[in-house]
Write an enzyme that holds these catalytic residues in place. Structure first.
Site, PDB file in Angstrom:
ATOM      1  CD1 TRP A   1      40.610  39.537  35.734  1.00  0.00           C
ATOM      2  CD2 TRP A   1      41.053  41.266  34.184  1.00  0.00           C
ATOM      3  NE1 TRP A   1      39.561  40.579  35.659  1.00  0.00           N
ATOM      4  CE2 TRP A   1      39.851  41.644  34.580  1.00  0.00           C
ATOM      5  CE3 TRP A   1      41.672  42.156  33.362  1.00  0.00           C
ATOM      6  CZ2 TRP A   1      38.962  42.764  34.535  1.00  0.00           C
ATOM      7  CZ3 TRP A   1      41.103  43.296  32.892  1.00  0.00           C
ATOM      8  CH2 TRP A   1      39.885  43.521  33.468  1.00  0.00           C
TER       9      TRP A   1
ATOM     10  CE1 TYR B   1      36.671  36.731  37.807  1.00  0.00           C
ATOM     11  CE2 TYR B   1      38.701  37.318  39.083  1.00  0.00           C
ATOM     12  CZ  TYR B   1      37.627  37.632  38.284  1.00  0.00           C
ATOM     13  OH  TYR B   1      37.320  38.966  38.068  1.00  0.00           O
TER      14      TYR B   1
END
Ligand SMILES: Nc1nc2c(c(=O)[nH]1)N[C@H]1C(S)=C(S)[C@@H](COP(=O)(O)OP(=O)(O)OC[C@H]3O[C@@H](n4cnc5c(=O)[nH]c(N)nc54)[C@H](O)[C@@H]3O)O[C@H]1N2
Ligand SMILES: Nc1nc2c(c(=O)[nH]1)N[C@H]1C(S)=C(S)[C@@H](COP(=O)(O)OP(=O)(O)OC[C@H]3O[C@@H](n4cnc5c(=O)[nH]c(N)nc54)[C@H](O)[C@@H]3O)O[C@H]1N2
Ligand SMILES: [Mo]
Length: 764
Positions: free
Chosen positions: A111, A109
């Protein structure tokens, strides 16, 4: 002559000025009225780049499963790419062969880049799904609880609900009262996952305010709404919003102000829910005086609020913080119930909205246009999918049974972790607990441009480029952006695409992975797919030349007049919702069948594991808000300006109310110790009366820097938060449920070491 290239990011489009070697300046895009300062981080040269593939010394010497507790405390040995790729590929084959694909955790996970080709986790998934798969994840740290509950309530995906949400243009014209739970932080709206276009939220807010929309901020911090917008503030104890919402519904019920026509026509389960609110089912009416004891808000204020909302055109907005908390599902469900009672759902400017103030694309008035990405094959059958924030539990509990959204699974034993484009040693809760779970697998591989806390805790670090060092294609709500390579990558850093291409070659699937293309060719191919779907689009060369394009159907952000659930309101038989009843469900038979004690079949107040005025508060009298940082994106570029410029006493600033500071002898600029049963960190004191007295605020993202006792010297709040799922439904993160105590740090404060380069050794 300096070169100008364009770049899309999660925080907006820029024009990058470079001289071939260095970034000279970062300019806001010419169309952007309010470029974000976060991009200024690109100007600063980092001493913390990972320059060459690096392997933890004893792992290199003795192989996998060696001295695992030394992860993060041992020197790295730099190796050639060939050797690094051999080590990685052999270990992948060994783990999958000996233990099966489920022994590899590659949920990864985070960004990473916003580009469509160089999206690190997408590339990793692409590769690993071509060779057996891996234990994967569902959901996000952002909005798992909302993502899980909204489909049961409204019969649509949460992100679809955002795209179909009421637009700013409608709010501007019609909303009298904009009630927001969890604020409308302007800094948060500088950012949108996958690509932010030009920034318009602040202008819309000012415009709507000018046209008479009143903003009411219900939350612990006054400046959760930009101080340039005159607004009202209703302080509330964090984690108690559901009690306030229920009491508003109770008030409407006993005063006969519930919109009966609306609930009869559009709602499933109203009667059963209403008997809970009235106390018929549990003997406790959810009255204003009941809620007053929980929320800390006067009973009369609650009644007046219910009354005001029912008299005015009211939009009820939920940020994301209210669901990133214990039983976070209930805030979304109960707010929807309140909007049903008010009966304004589907009317212009009234009803329910999610999550204004959390991202810049909210209120765009359109569903995001498709911008093709690098294709990711379907998941191979077999390995499990866990809720994303349960990954520490996964590492710690091989063989254990877990419940998640109606399913029951068993955690496999994880032998290998592979992370590309995320920083779990910033984002996960209870980092000291994670540190010990992280010792369990045989091997940890991390692809990263920088020596982040996660990279330091790897066995093998593969240095990747940043978006400034490659071409790509990016998409946002109102534009498409051509990313241009501005500078050469330092050292031996390679694009994630090239790194994984080499791994694919060792595994014998290079042609399948690349489809015979270089990354630059993929950029063009993806653009051509977009052009085939949009015949007005210019050719690739013209697009590259201009650096961006505006989709003719992409309106100026927020201009499209869109009203959430208007069609459903107009004709519920022609446009039923996707729920089993076709209606808004305030009673879910499906959830009832799951039989979860922590997520009953109707919106419910459930005591969180700790809160002000409740469990834990005698010992830990302050609530910690660990919200999003304003000067950076999460932990990215925390080691450079502008983030370093925001530090106080060399650490992450913590805001403290003057009364609390005075009681504890804390002055502005002091180093303070923030602590609870789970951990301790240091932070720099900022005295500020914009908070409720019993609330302190320390943003996320400082690079985790534990001393020998696990005290984080840099100020990462996740040494204090608890790693617990919101409920068995979403199993989302509950970072916003957190009590602490704070005191002045006496003596010489220890130096922060997380921004120093790691130690290196020579081979052997
Ligand atoms: N206490 C608390 N904790 C929270 C939250 C909270 O509210 N409170 N919020 C949570 C939320 S909502 C989120 S979304 C998470 C965010 O957590 P993350 O998404 O993990 O945080 P980032 O700092 O954005 O990490 C991205 C990493 O990717 C790397 N990267 C960037 N570009 C590239 C690339 O091209 N290739 C590779 N290989 N790597 C790249 C960056 O250097 C960085 O280390 O944090 C969560 N944690
Ligand atoms: N500049 C910048 N912008 C970002 C990000 C970033 O890192 N930097 N991260 C992005 C990401 S990944 C996400 S998911 C979104 C997150 O968006 P959100 O989750 O909506 O934002 P937060 O900043 O975590 O919290 C907003 C405010 O909610 C309030 N709050 C906390 N708990 C409660 C509560 O129990 N009740 C009420 N009523 N209020 C409460 C706090 O005062 C806090 O300041 O932001 C995005 N925007
Ligand atoms: Mo997020």
């Amino acid at each position: 002559m300096n070169k100008i290239t364009s770049l899309g990011t999660h925080f907006g489009p820029y024009r990058i000025e470079s001289d071939g070697d260095e970034i000279i300046a970062v300019h806001g895009h010419e169309l952007d009225p309010h470029p974000s300062d976060i991009g200024q981080a690109y100007v600063h040269r980092s001493t913390l780049r990972v320059l060459r593939p690096s392997v933890r010394q004893s792992w290199l010497r003795d192989g996998p499963n060696t001295r695992r507790p030394r992860r993060g405390n041992e020197p790295f040995v730099e190796v050639e790419w060939d050797r690094a790729i051999d080590l990685v590929s052999d270990e992948l084959k060994r783990v999958q062969g000996e233990h099966g694909p489920e022994a590899l955790f590659a949920g990864s996970y985070g960004w990473g880049s916003s580009g469509r080709v160089h999206a690190p986790s997408a590339l990793l998934f692409r590769l690993l799904r071509m060779c057996g798969g891996y234990t994967d994840v569902w959901g996000t740290y952002s909005s798992s609880a909302a993502e899980a509950i909204v489909p049961y309530v409204l019969g649509m995906r949460y992100h679809a609900a955002i795209g179909r949400g009421t637009s700013w243009s409608v709010i501007d014209k019609h909303t009298d009262l904009f009630v927001t739970f969890g604020g409308l932080r302007r800094s948060n709206t500088e950012v949108t996952y996958g690509g932010q276009g030009t920034h318009h939220t602040a202008d819309w807010m000012e415009k709507a305010r000018g046209h008479g929309t009143e903003f009411l901020n219900i939350g612990p911090i006054r400046d959760d709404i930009d101080s340039r917008i005159t607004s009202r503030w209703q302080p509330i104890r964090p984690g108690t919003d559901v009690a306030l919402m229920l009491a508003c519904i109770h008030t409407l019920l006993v005063e006969g102000r519930v919109d009966e026509g609306f609930v009869d026509t559009y709602v499933h389960g109203w009667e059963r829910f209403a008997s809970y609110v009235l106390g018929d089912t549990d003997g406790q009416p959810k009255s204003a005086s009941w809620a007053s004891g929980i929320t800390g808000i006067e009973a009369n204020t609650i009644k007046n609020l219910a009354d005001e909302m029912s008299r005015r055109r009211t939009l009820i907005n939920l940020g994301l913080s209210v669901q990133r908390a214990d039983h976070g599902e209930q805030s979304y469900w109960t707010a929807t119930a309140l909007a049903c009672a008010l009966g304004q759902i589907g009317l212009p400017g009234g009803g329910i909205a999610f999550p204004f103030g959390a991202q810049g694309n909210v209120g765009a008035g359109q569903v995001r246009k498709r911008v093709p990405g690098i294709p990711i094959p379907p998941r191979p059958e077999g390995p499990p999918i866990i809720s994303v924030s349960r990954f520490r539990e996964l590492l710690d509990n091989p063989g254990a049974i877990y419940n998640f959204n109606g399913q029951t699974g068993r955690y496999p034993e994880i032998k290998m972790i592979w992370w590309a484009g995320g920083n779990p040693f910033h984002h996960h809760q209870d980092l000291n607990e994670l540190s010990s779970a992280w010792e369990r697998p045989d091997t940890v591989i991390v692809q990263e441009p920088f020596w982040t806390p996660t990279a330091r805790r790897a066995d093998i670090v593969l240095p990747s480029t940043t978006p400034l060092e490659r071409n790509d294609l990016g998409g946002a709500e109102n534009m498409l952006i051509s990313h241009g390579k501005a500078v050469e990558a330092p050292g031996d850093a390679l694009d994630d695409y090239q790194i994984l291409e080499m791994v694919a070659e060792r595994l014998g699937i290079k042609d399948q992975f690349t489809e015979g293309r270089t990354a630059d060719q993929w950029v063009e191919v993806l653009y051509e797919i977009f052009r085939a779907e949009n015949d007005w689009a210019p050719n690739f060369e013209q697009f590259r030349e201009a650096g961006y394009l505006r989709h003719p159907e992409m309106s100026e952000m927020g201009e499209n007049e869109q009203v959430f659930l208007a069609e459903y309101r107009d004709d519920p038989t022609v446009h039923p919702l996707g729920t089993p009843s076709g209606r808004i469900e305030l009673w879910s038979e499906t959830i009832a069948e799951f039989d979860y004690d922590d997520c009953p079949p109707h919106p419910t107040w459930i005591e969180p594991f700790e809160r002000l005025g409740g469990r834990g508060s005698e010992r830990w009298p302050l609530h910690l808000v660990s919200n999003q940082p304003t000067s950076r994106l999460h932990s990215q570029y925390d080691h450079t300006e502008p983030s370093q410029g925001s530090k106080v006493a060399g650490r992450e600033p913590i805001r403290i109310h003057p009364q609390i500071a005075e009681e504890r002898g804390i002055c502005d600029g002091d180093v303070v110790r923030v602590f609870n049963d789970r951990g301790t960190c240091l932070a720099g004191a900022v005295i500020d009366d914009s908070l409720m007295p019993e609330v302190v605020q320390l943003s996320t993202g400082a690079w985790y820097d534990p001393d020998d006792d696990g005290m984080c010297r840099a100020g990462n709040p996740n040494v204090l938060t608890r790693d617990k799922g919101t409920s068995q439904l979403a199993q989302g993160p509950s970072a916003h449920t957190c009590l602490v105590e704070i005191e002045r740090f006496e003596g010489a404060a220890p130096r922060v070491e997380s921004y120093d380069p790691p130690l290196f050794a020579v081979d052997g």
